[in-house]
Write an enzyme that holds these catalytic residues in place. Structure first.
Site, PDB file in Angstrom:
ATOM      1  N   LYS A 112       0.585  -1.027  -0.038  1.00 17.06           N
ATOM      2  CA  LYS A 112       0.141   0.045  -0.112  1.00 17.06           C
ATOM      3  C   LYS A 112       1.080   1.328   0.169  1.00 17.06           C
ATOM      4  O   LYS A 112       0.272   2.382  -0.566  1.00 17.06           O
ATOM      5  CB  LYS A 112      -1.119  -0.042   1.305  1.00 17.06           C
ATOM      6  N   LYS A 161      -7.182 -11.691  -8.579  1.00 16.57           N
ATOM      7  CA  LYS A 161      -7.960 -11.602  -7.482  1.00 16.57           C
ATOM      8  C   LYS A 161      -9.227 -10.596  -7.930  1.00 16.57           C
ATOM      9  O   LYS A 161      -8.959  -9.449  -8.273  1.00 16.57           O
ATOM     10  CB  LYS A 161      -7.295 -11.308  -6.101  1.00 16.57           C
ATOM     11  N   LYS A 172     -11.768  -5.036  -4.979  1.00 20.47           N
ATOM     12  CA  LYS A 172     -12.626  -3.762  -5.199  1.00 20.47           C
ATOM     13  C   LYS A 172     -11.752  -2.742  -5.826  1.00 20.47           C
ATOM     14  O   LYS A 172     -12.223  -1.826  -6.444  1.00 20.47           O
ATOM     15  CB  LYS A 172     -13.316  -3.356  -4.017  1.00 20.47           C
TER      16      LYS A 172
HETATM   17  P1  AMP Z   1     -10.851  -7.108   1.267  1.00 18.24           P
HETATM   18  O1  AMP Z   1     -11.981  -6.062   1.179  1.00 18.24           O
HETATM   19  O2  AMP Z   1      -9.999  -7.129   0.144  1.00 18.24           O
HETATM   20  O3  AMP Z   1      -9.811  -6.488   2.656  1.00 18.24           O
HETATM   21  O4  AMP Z   1     -11.178  -8.273   1.801  1.00 18.24           O
HETATM   22  C1  AMP Z   1     -12.255  -8.580   3.010  1.00 18.24           C
HETATM   23  C2  AMP Z   1     -12.323 -10.093   3.112  1.00 18.24           C
HETATM   24  O5  AMP Z   1     -13.042 -10.866   2.098  1.00 18.24           O
HETATM   25  C3  AMP Z   1     -11.180 -10.678   3.724  1.00 18.24           C
HETATM   26  O6  AMP Z   1     -11.290 -11.791   4.360  1.00 18.24           O
HETATM   27  C4  AMP Z   1     -10.575 -11.454   2.426  1.00 18.24           C
HETATM   28  O7  AMP Z   1      -9.968 -12.663   2.609  1.00 18.24           O
HETATM   29  C5  AMP Z   1     -11.738 -11.738   1.626  1.00 18.24           C
HETATM   30  N1  AMP Z   1     -11.750 -11.491  -0.071  1.00 18.24           N
HETATM   31  C6  AMP Z   1     -11.586 -10.452  -0.635  1.00 18.24           C
HETATM   32  N2  AMP Z   1     -11.526 -10.620  -2.000  1.00 18.24           N
HETATM   33  C7  AMP Z   1     -11.724 -12.000  -2.114  1.00 18.24           C
HETATM   34  C8  AMP Z   1     -11.366 -12.983  -3.096  1.00 18.24           C
HETATM   35  N3  AMP Z   1     -11.334 -12.492  -4.508  1.00 18.24           N
HETATM   36  N4  AMP Z   1     -11.722 -14.292  -2.973  1.00 18.24           N
HETATM   37  C9  AMP Z   1     -11.903 -14.664  -1.704  1.00 18.24           C
HETATM   38  N5  AMP Z   1     -11.983 -13.987  -0.709  1.00 18.24           N
HETATM   39  C10 AMP Z   1     -11.723 -12.774  -0.943  1.00 18.24           C
END
Ligand code: AMP
Ligand code: TRP
Length: 335
Positions: free
Chosen positions: A115, A198, A201
């Site tokens: 980041k 992946k 967002k």
């Molecule tokens: P984030 O918003 O990326 O911090 O993710 C929030 C939660 O969603 C975390 O527990 C991540 O592990 C899960 N997560 C985010 N993106 C993915 C993805 N593409 N596949 C599986 N889990 C995800």
């Protein structure tokens, strides 16, 4: 006393809607764990201000995140759902833990390195550096035995354990060492347009991401347009067919049918029928959540009341931990 193992997890309110990756990788798992565990789930709004943000958007997204969690099945009668900033002990314990964390240790965290590179070394805030310490406080305040998170959070969990151990060693047995609870069944959900990346967002294009609060017609369109691979076979092969593999994993996670069974079912059929079935499964999962979220958001006072109730329960646990921590660290009692 509740003898179930304690669980804590958090999710950032950084978008107007959760996406399919958040749903399968986090939210659905939280819902499944709420009965077997004594579960605390928080919307981590303090983490969301470590990067540039707008106050009006933060307020809106925090409510939307909480509403989606409730709509997805978290039941305030069966678990504790709250907003991190409502429990001041999170920031209080963060300070104590910061004083136990080495500069080198904090700067080695890969999420911070990624980041701070993205925002530029000088634009990156100190909050971004101490983000994982706030996360450690989230976890340690509740004596969580398990923390359901994605694999990318393993390093933060390691830091949390190190800090707990260090505290206990220096001030006496006080904090519980948490274990990561990484769900094996759900693989990483990937971007529909760029199936080797992946679903995220921050980096996915609109066509590559499926939002929980999205219109069914838009969900269907995106899935029908998802990148598939050369050939016509519906077979999981991450190397050569990442697009089809992702869709198979999505359908498998939503239907409960294994990938090999799905491969058998779609043998000899074209991508069209398969994609239609994936689309219907996603719409079927998301439509009721969307409807319930809208209902919850239509009555802000009631939603806020539910969150206050959650915060009251969370605060009772957190305040007790902080009182013991402060005493062990040598702070004077407050009378
Ligand atoms: P984030 O918003 O990326 O911090 O993710 C929030 C939660 O969603 C975390 O527990 C991540 O592990 C899960 N997560 C985010 N993106 C993915 C993805 N593409 N596949 C599986 N889990 C995800
Ligand atoms: N850092 C986590 C993420 O990006 C979010 C988070 C904050 C969290 N505090 C937590 C996760 C405590 C588990 C426990 O997904």
């Amino acid at each position: 006393m509740d003898r179930r193992p304690r669980v804590l997890s958090g999710i950032q309110p950084t978008a107007a809607s959760f996406h399919l990756g958040n749903y399968l990788g986090a939210v659905r798992q939280w819902v499944e764990m709420q009965d077997a565990y004594d579960a605390f789930y928080c919307v981590v709004d303090l983490h969301a201000i470590t990067v540039e943000y707008s106050p009006a958007e933060l307020r809106r997204r925090t409510r939307r995140a909480a509403a989606q969690l409730l709509a997805a099945g978290l039941d305030p009668e069966r678990c504790t759902v709250f907003v991190q900033s409502h429990v001041p002990q999170h920031t209080e314990l963060t300070w104590m833990l910061q004083c136990l964390t080495g500069m080198g240790e904090a700067s080695r965290m890969t999420q911070f390195k990624d980041k701070s590179q993205r925002y530029g070394e000088s634009a990156a805030s100190v909050g971004l550096l101490t983000y994982p310490i706030l996360q450690a406080a989230d976890i340690l305040l509740y004596h969580a035995d398990y923390v359901p998170v994605g694999v990318d959070q393993k390093q933060h969990l390691e830091l949390t354990r190190d800090l707990a151990q260090r505290f206990n060693h220096r001030f006496g047995e006080t904090l519980t060492l948490p274990n990561p609870y990484i769900m094996q069944a759900v693989q990483k959900i990937t971007d529909l347009q760029e199936p080797t990346a992946k679903m995220s967002k921050s980096s996915s294009s609109p066509g590559g991401i499926l939002d929980v609060l999205e219109e069914p017609s838009s969900l269907r369109k995106k899935i029908m347009r998802a990148v598939t691979d050369t050939g016509t076979e519906i077979k999981a092969d991450e190397e050569n067919k990442p697009g089809v593999t992702n869709l198979l994993q999505i359908l498998s996670a939503l239907s409960g049918t294994s990938v090999p069974d799905l491969e058998k079912r779609y043998e000899g059929q074209g991508y069209g029928t398969f994609k239609k079935d994936v689309a219907e499964a996603v719409v079927e999962a998301f439509a009721p959540i969307r409807e319930r979220t809208e209902k919850l958001l239509a009555d802000e006072a009631e939603l806020d009341r539910l969150l206050v109730e959650g915060a009251v329960r969370a605060r009772a646990v957190a305040a007790e931990t902080v009182a013991v921590v402060k005493d062990r660290m040598g702070f004077l009692p407050q009378g």
